[in-house]
Every structure is written in C-alpha cells, then in structure tokens.
Design a protein around this motif. Structure first.
Motif, PDB file in Angstrom:
ATOM      1  N   LEU A  87      19.649  13.885  52.451  1.00 30.04           N
ATOM      2  CA  LEU A  87      18.890  14.263  51.156  1.00 30.04           C
ATOM      3  C   LEU A  87      19.352  13.501  49.878  1.00 30.04           C
ATOM      4  CD1 LEU A  87      18.324  18.174  51.429  1.00 30.04           C
ATOM      5  CD2 LEU A  87      16.714  16.086  51.820  1.00 30.04           C
ATOM      6  N   PRO A  88      20.804  13.404  49.831  1.00 31.50           N
ATOM      7  CA  PRO A  88      21.367  12.272  48.864  1.00 31.50           C
ATOM      8  C   PRO A  88      20.747  11.158  49.089  1.00 31.50           C
ATOM      9  CG  PRO A  88      22.894  13.979  49.616  1.00 31.50           C
ATOM     10  CD  PRO A  88      21.961  14.089  50.581  1.00 31.50           C
ATOM     11  N   ALA A  89      20.699  10.538  49.960  1.00 36.08           N
ATOM     12  CA  ALA A  89      20.380   9.016  50.296  1.00 36.08           C
ATOM     13  C   ALA A  89      18.891   8.738  49.888  1.00 36.08           C
ATOM     14  CB  ALA A  89      20.579   8.658  51.723  1.00 36.08           C
ATOM     15  N   ALA A  90      17.921   9.869  50.348  1.00 40.84           N
ATOM     16  CA  ALA A  90      16.812   9.640  49.934  1.00 40.84           C
ATOM     17  C   ALA A  90      16.594   9.887  48.388  1.00 40.84           C
ATOM     18  CB  ALA A  90      15.874  10.840  50.760  1.00 40.84           C
ATOM     19  N   GLY A  91      17.172  10.763  47.612  1.00 42.56           N
ATOM     20  CA  GLY A  91      17.194  11.009  46.328  1.00 42.56           C
ATOM     21  C   GLY A  91      17.635   9.854  45.535  1.00 42.56           C
ATOM     22  N   ALA A  92      18.827   9.322  46.059  1.00 34.21           N
ATOM     23  CA  ALA A  92      19.343   8.229  45.275  1.00 34.21           C
ATOM     24  C   ALA A  92      18.745   6.810  45.366  1.00 34.21           C
ATOM     25  CB  ALA A  92      20.736   7.996  45.747  1.00 34.21           C
ATOM     26  N   GLY A  93      17.721   6.792  46.613  1.00 32.47           N
ATOM     27  CA  GLY A  93      17.106   5.462  46.825  1.00 32.47           C
ATOM     28  C   GLY A  93      16.032   5.591  45.948  1.00 32.47           C
ATOM     29  N   ALA A  94      15.265   6.701  45.914  1.00 32.74           N
ATOM     30  CA  ALA A  94      14.289   6.865  44.881  1.00 32.74           C
ATOM     31  C   ALA A  94      14.733   6.569  43.335  1.00 32.74           C
ATOM     32  CB  ALA A  94      13.340   8.177  45.077  1.00 32.74           C
ATOM     33  N   LEU A  95      15.848   6.760  43.119  1.00 34.15           N
ATOM     34  CA  LEU A  95      16.191   6.671  41.688  1.00 34.15           C
ATOM     35  C   LEU A  95      16.423   5.467  41.418  1.00 34.15           C
ATOM     36  CD1 LEU A  95      16.944   8.189  39.076  1.00 34.15           C
ATOM     37  CD2 LEU A  95      19.045   8.603  40.050  1.00 34.15           C
ATOM     38  N   SER A  96      17.252   4.627  42.343  1.00 36.20           N
ATOM     39  CA  SER A  96      17.627   3.277  42.077  1.00 36.20           C
ATOM     40  C   SER A  96      16.537   2.376  41.295  1.00 36.20           C
ATOM     41  CB  SER A  96      18.055   2.680  43.512  1.00 36.20           C
ATOM     42  OG  SER A  96      18.749   1.394  43.305  1.00 36.20           O
ATOM     43  N   SER A  97      15.445   2.463  41.755  1.00 36.88           N
ATOM     44  CA  SER A  97      14.488   1.275  41.359  1.00 36.88           C
ATOM     45  C   SER A  97      14.058   1.749  40.006  1.00 36.88           C
ATOM     46  CB  SER A  97      13.182   1.489  42.169  1.00 36.88           C
ATOM     47  OG  SER A  97      12.617   3.006  42.166  1.00 36.88           O
ATOM     48  N   ARG A  98      14.515   2.701  39.324  1.00 34.16           N
ATOM     49  CA  ARG A  98      14.362   3.126  37.961  1.00 34.16           C
ATOM     50  C   ARG A  98      15.472   2.725  36.753  1.00 34.16           C
ATOM     51  NH1 ARG A  98      11.364   9.069  38.569  1.00 34.16           N
ATOM     52  NH2 ARG A  98       9.859   8.585  40.005  1.00 34.16           N
ATOM     53  N   VAL A  99      16.468   2.227  37.660  1.00 34.74           N
ATOM     54  CA  VAL A  99      17.668   1.937  36.817  1.00 34.74           C
ATOM     55  C   VAL A  99      17.608   0.533  36.218  1.00 34.74           C
ATOM     56  CG1 VAL A  99      20.244   1.835  37.066  1.00 34.74           C
ATOM     57  CG2 VAL A  99      19.010   3.560  38.277  1.00 34.74           C
ATOM     58  N   PRO A 100      18.064   0.140  35.104  1.00 33.73           N
ATOM     59  CA  PRO A 100      18.033  -1.102  34.373  1.00 33.73           C
ATOM     60  C   PRO A 100      18.965  -2.061  35.246  1.00 33.73           C
ATOM     61  CG  PRO A 100      18.222   0.226  32.622  1.00 33.73           C
ATOM     62  CD  PRO A 100      18.487   1.165  34.201  1.00 33.73           C
ATOM     63  N   ALA A 101      18.342  -3.476  35.427  1.00 27.64           N
ATOM     64  CA  ALA A 101      19.175  -4.544  36.528  1.00 27.64           C
ATOM     65  C   ALA A 101      20.720  -4.461  36.017  1.00 27.64           C
ATOM     66  CB  ALA A 101      18.479  -5.752  36.173  1.00 27.64           C
TER      67      ALA A 101
END
Length: 247
Positions: free
Chosen positions: A83-97
């Motif tokens: 679950l943490p991997a899935a949640g963090a994976g979805a969040l990562s694309s929204r973080v500034p480069a």
C-alpha cells in the motif's frame, strides 16, 4: 559518445551493482537517465521501476539457484510495503521536478555513506511483527516515491528485523525490491509520463546482462571493496544532482 552507447554503458553499471550487492542499481539508474539520456525526473523514476523489476528478477533467479533466498520472509516483508508503494507511486508524479531531484540526491548521499561505512548488521533472533511491518512499509514508500529498489535499506532490515541470515539477505532483498517496484509501477500506469523506449530498452538489456556479471563479480571481489567503489560513485552522483537542482 552517442545516446545509445551511453544507455548501454549506464545500464551495465546499474546491473552490475544490483547483481553484486543487491543494491545501488536504481540509484545509479535515475541520474543516468536524467543527465546522460535526457529523461525528466518523473520519467526517470518511472523508467527506473521498469529496470528494477526486470534486473531484480534476473538477479533473483541466480540467487535462488544457489539456495540464497528466504521466500516466506521476503514475501511477508514485501506485503507490508504494497500500500505505501502504491500510494507513494501515485503521489510522485505530482511533485515538482526540483524537489524530486533534491530528495533523490539526499537518498543517493545516504546510500553512498551507508556503503562506505557499512558493517555487517547483527542478526536478531527475536522477530517483531510491528518492526517488520514498519520497515516493510517504509521501504515500499521509498520505492514508490523515488523509483528506487531500496536494497541498501532492505538488506540490513531483513537481517535485523526478520532474522534472515546474511548469506541469504541479498537474494531475499531482490524479491522485496522487485515486488515493491511492480506495485509502484502499477500505481503510475495512468500517469502522463512519456518513456523513450529507444533508449530505455537498450539500457534495460545491458542492465540484465550486468546483473548476471555482478553476481559472478561478487564471488571474485570482496564485498567491502565493491561497497566502497559504489559508495564513492553514489556520493559523487548525489553532489552533482544537488548542485544541478539548485543552480
């Protein structure tokens, strides 16, 4: 030097690291994709997950043939990180480069220092369910967010928390990081990140071959020497990424 040659050389280096140490491959993959092959940080972390999955499975087969994998302990550890991997994976694309690059640089520095100063972790005969779940969840979050396997975290955690013997810790860590990376990649399946397959596929092929070579190299060169070499490389990478992010 052409991008294709760079992809082959960088992929081979990442594969050798993963095969020899069960760690370091993905931490080399992301900066190589960004600075040598022109991937964006978001695309690089996603592509890194693909590399981690394939190379982990490749190296895992070699360790499994040698009887150096604890399947039950590895699957339990990986399950805590789903679950943490899935949640963090979805969040990562929204973080500034820039933020993603700085966080990755910090992780690379931590990994480099860990490899340079690493001692064999003490085996712990008493296994705590809460500690195992916490360690597995933390590793899953790191894998999902930054696109790294986290083998340098998984190996000592497996030894200290799940009482996996050092002789089987590297092989078992490959099972854990591969499972976490697969979940994290699935969480990014609907993102708009573009992956340049003309460069990623040669990189991946070289990494797979490098993983097999790394397994053989580990039998010929002391683990301490390998860790020091890769630790120094990771520190250099961390400094370069940090400087480029703030300039």
């Amino acid at each position: 030097m052409t991008p294709l040659i760079l992809a082959l050389l960088a992929g081979a280096a990442a594969g050798v690291s993963l095969g020899a140490l069960g760690a370091g491959g993905s931490i080399l993959t992301v900066p190589a994709l960004v600075y040598l092959l022109g991937f964006t940080p978001a695309a690089a972390t996603t592509a890194s997950l693909v590399v981690v999955i394939v190379t982990s499975v490749t190296a895992l087969v070699a360790h499994a043939r040698a009887g150096a994998v604890r399947w039950r302990a590895g699957l339990l550890f990986a399950a805590a990180g789903v679950l943490p991997a899935a949640g963090a994976g979805a969040l990562s694309s929204r973080v500034p480069a820039t933020v993603l690059t700085l966080l990755f640089a910090a992780l690379a520095a931590l990994a480099g220092l860990h490899m340079l100063g690493r001692r064999a972790p003490r085996e712990n005969g008493a296994v705590s369910g809460a500690r195992a779940a916490g360690a597995g969840a933390g590793l899953g979050a790191v894998t999902g967010f930054l696109g790294v396997g986290g083998g340098f975290l998984a190996v000592p955690a497996l030894v200290a928390v799940l009482a996996v013997p050092m002789s089987a810790a590297v092989g078992t860590s490959l099972l854990v990081v591969g499972a976490n990376a697969l979940v994290a990649l699935a969480a990014r399946a609907y993102s708009s990140v573009h992956l340049d397959l003309t460069l990623l596929l040669p990189f991946l092929a070289a990494a797979v071959l490098g993983a097999w070579d790394g397994r053989r190299l580990a039998a010929k060169v002391s683990a301490g020497t390998l860790r020091r070499v890769f630790g120094a490389v990771l520190l250099a990478v961390a400094v370069a990424m940090g400087v480029s992010a703030v300039l």
